[in-house]
Scaffold this motif. Structure first.
Motif, short mmCIF file in Angstrom:
data_model
loop_
_atom_site.label_atom_id
_atom_site.label_comp_id
_atom_site.label_asym_id
_atom_site.label_seq_id
_atom_site.Cartn_x
_atom_site.Cartn_y
_atom_site.Cartn_z
N THR A 140 -10.38 10.75 -9.12
CA THR A 140 -10.03 9.34 -8.98
C THR A 140 -10.47 8.56 -10.21
O THR A 140 -9.72 7.74 -10.76
CB THR A 140 -10.67 8.73 -7.71
OG1 THR A 140 -10.28 9.51 -6.58
CG2 THR A 140 -10.25 7.29 -7.52
N GLY A 141 -11.70 8.81 -10.66
CA GLY A 141 -12.21 8.13 -11.85
C GLY A 141 -11.36 8.40 -13.09
O GLY A 141 -11.10 7.50 -13.89
N THR A 142 -10.91 9.64 -13.23
CA THR A 142 -10.08 10.00 -14.38
C THR A 142 -8.70 9.34 -14.29
O THR A 142 -8.17 8.85 -15.28
CB THR A 142 -9.93 11.53 -14.50
OG1 THR A 142 -11.24 12.10 -14.58
CG2 THR A 142 -9.12 11.92 -15.72
N LEU A 143 -8.13 9.30 -13.08
CA LEU A 143 -6.84 8.63 -12.89
C LEU A 143 -6.93 7.16 -13.29
O LEU A 143 -6.06 6.64 -13.98
CB LEU A 143 -6.38 8.75 -11.43
CG LEU A 143 -5.03 8.11 -11.10
CD1 LEU A 143 -3.90 8.86 -11.78
CD2 LEU A 143 -4.82 8.04 -9.60
N ILE A 144 -8.00 6.50 -12.88
CA ILE A 144 -8.21 5.09 -13.24
C ILE A 144 -8.38 4.96 -14.75
O ILE A 144 -7.80 4.08 -15.38
CB ILE A 144 -9.43 4.51 -12.49
CG1 ILE A 144 -9.15 4.48 -10.99
CG2 ILE A 144 -9.78 3.12 -13.01
CD1 ILE A 144 -10.38 4.23 -10.13
N ASN A 176 -8.36 -0.36 -1.24
CA ASN A 176 -7.07 -0.81 -0.72
C ASN A 176 -7.13 -2.26 -0.27
O ASN A 176 -8.19 -2.89 -0.31
CB ASN A 176 -6.57 0.13 0.39
CG ASN A 176 -7.47 0.17 1.61
OD1 ASN A 176 -8.07 -0.81 2.00
ND2 ASN A 176 -7.57 1.33 2.22
N THR A 177 -6.03 -2.77 0.18
CA THR A 177 -5.90 -4.16 0.62
C THR A 177 -6.90 -4.52 1.71
O THR A 177 -7.33 -5.65 1.81
CB THR A 177 -4.47 -4.40 1.14
OG1 THR A 177 -3.56 -4.14 0.09
CG2 THR A 177 -4.26 -5.80 1.64
N TRP A 178 -7.24 -3.55 2.55
CA TRP A 178 -8.09 -3.80 3.71
C TRP A 178 -9.57 -3.54 3.43
O TRP A 178 -10.40 -3.57 4.33
CB TRP A 178 -7.60 -2.94 4.88
CG TRP A 178 -6.15 -3.15 5.11
CD1 TRP A 178 -5.55 -4.28 5.62
CD2 TRP A 178 -5.09 -2.25 4.80
NE1 TRP A 178 -4.19 -4.12 5.65
CE2 TRP A 178 -3.87 -2.87 5.16
CE3 TRP A 178 -5.04 -0.96 4.27
CZ2 TRP A 178 -2.63 -2.27 5.00
CZ3 TRP A 178 -3.80 -0.36 4.10
CH2 TRP A 178 -2.62 -1.01 4.47
N GLU A 200 0.82 -1.22 0.00
CA GLU A 200 0.00 0.00 0.00
C GLU A 200 0.86 1.27 0.00
O GLU A 200 0.48 2.26 -0.60
CB GLU A 200 -0.98 0.00 1.16
CG GLU A 200 -2.12 -0.98 0.99
CD GLU A 200 -2.96 -0.78 -0.27
OE1 GLU A 200 -2.99 0.34 -0.84
OE2 GLU A 200 -3.60 -1.75 -0.70
N MET A 201 2.01 1.23 0.65
CA MET A 201 2.90 2.39 0.58
C MET A 201 3.41 2.58 -0.84
O MET A 201 3.48 3.70 -1.34
CB MET A 201 4.06 2.25 1.58
CG MET A 201 3.61 2.44 3.02
SD MET A 201 4.93 2.70 4.22
CE MET A 201 6.05 1.38 3.91
N SER A 202 3.72 1.48 -1.49
CA SER A 202 4.15 1.54 -2.90
C SER A 202 3.01 2.05 -3.77
O SER A 202 3.22 2.86 -4.69
CB SER A 202 4.61 0.16 -3.35
OG SER A 202 4.96 0.17 -4.70
N ASN A 203 1.79 1.59 -3.51
CA ASN A 203 0.62 2.05 -4.26
C ASN A 203 0.42 3.56 -4.10
O ASN A 203 0.14 4.26 -5.08
CB ASN A 203 -0.65 1.32 -3.80
CG ASN A 203 -0.68 -0.12 -4.25
OD1 ASN A 203 0.03 -0.53 -5.17
ND2 ASN A 203 -1.49 -0.92 -3.59
N ALA A 204 0.56 4.06 -2.88
CA ALA A 204 0.38 5.50 -2.64
C ALA A 204 1.43 6.31 -3.40
O ALA A 204 1.12 7.35 -3.99
CB ALA A 204 0.46 5.81 -1.15
N GLY A 246 -1.59 -1.46 -10.61
CA GLY A 246 -2.17 -2.73 -11.05
C GLY A 246 -2.56 -3.66 -9.91
O GLY A 246 -3.41 -4.52 -10.08
N SER A 247 -1.94 -3.49 -8.75
CA SER A 247 -2.24 -4.37 -7.62
C SER A 247 -3.47 -3.94 -6.83
O SER A 247 -3.92 -4.66 -5.94
CB SER A 247 -1.03 -4.43 -6.68
OG SER A 247 -0.77 -3.16 -6.14
#
Length: 193
Positions: free
Chosen positions: A81-85, A109-111, A51-55, A92-93
């Motif tokens: 957020t929608g535009t970023l996606i 997120n993972t949680w 999650e730190m890598s994702n951020a 990708g994770s």
């Protein structure tokens, strides 16, 4: 006669091999138990690191894909957020909820909590952005809050904001205990660029 002596030696050797095999199996079993007992801790650390890598990836991709003429010209977190996606800027994770091409998909997120990116306003308009993580477990909250604060201008843990780096002790006092198996913490990382 010679046949009997070879056969007798073979029996003795099998006995030694069996004793060695018992020792080897015992060692393997002990290692297996150790791995099993520590697997939860290992997976927990991997989730936090992921999650730190994702951020960090969200931060880099937001600057690269969404900033136009020095500004983030988005209305809110849903829009940004929608535009970023939609622009393939989500890691990708991470889990994408909804149609990624719609411009209104969300991140998880993972949680199981939401992850959003929204424009933030400073003196010159919408020149920065904020990444928000929800449902973060307590142990992950402390680590993420202190480590990621080094890469962002402001970090907010459950509503308490700090400009600059958040030390581990401060993060630990601001993070709250989980509710059963669900994290209760909200982290906001604001970049001014």
């Amino acid at each position: 006669m010679r046949y009997l002596s070879l056969r007798s030696a073979a029996r003795e050797h099998r006995g030694v091999l069996s004793l060695e095999m018992v020792v080897v199996l015992t060692v393997v079993a002990l290692v297996g138990v150790g791995v099993f007992l520590n697997a939860g801790k290992l997976f927990g650390k991997n989730e936090v690191n992921a999650e730190m890598s994702n951020a960090q990836e969200i931060s880099v991709n937001t600057r690269r894909l969404l900033k136009d003429n020095g500004l983030y010209t988005y209305n809110n977190a849903t829009d940004m957020t929608g535009t970023l996606i939609k622009f393939d800027g989500a890691p990708g994770s991470m889990t994408v909820i909804g149609d990624k091409n719609s411009g209104s998909a969300t991140l998880q997120n993972t949680w199981g909590g939401t992850v959003t990116v929204e424009p933030s306003t400073s003196g010159g308009g919408k020149t920065g952005f904020t990444i928000t993580y929800s449902q973060v477990p307590m142990a992950a909250c402390t680590t993420m809050g202190s480590k990621l604060s080094q890469s962002f201008g402001q970090t907010s843990i459950n509503g308490s904001a700090t400009v600059g780096i958040v030390n581990s002790a401060t993060a630990a006092t601001r993070c709250t205990a989980d509710s059963g198996s669900t994290g209760t913490n909200t982290l906001r990382f604001t970049s001014l660029t």
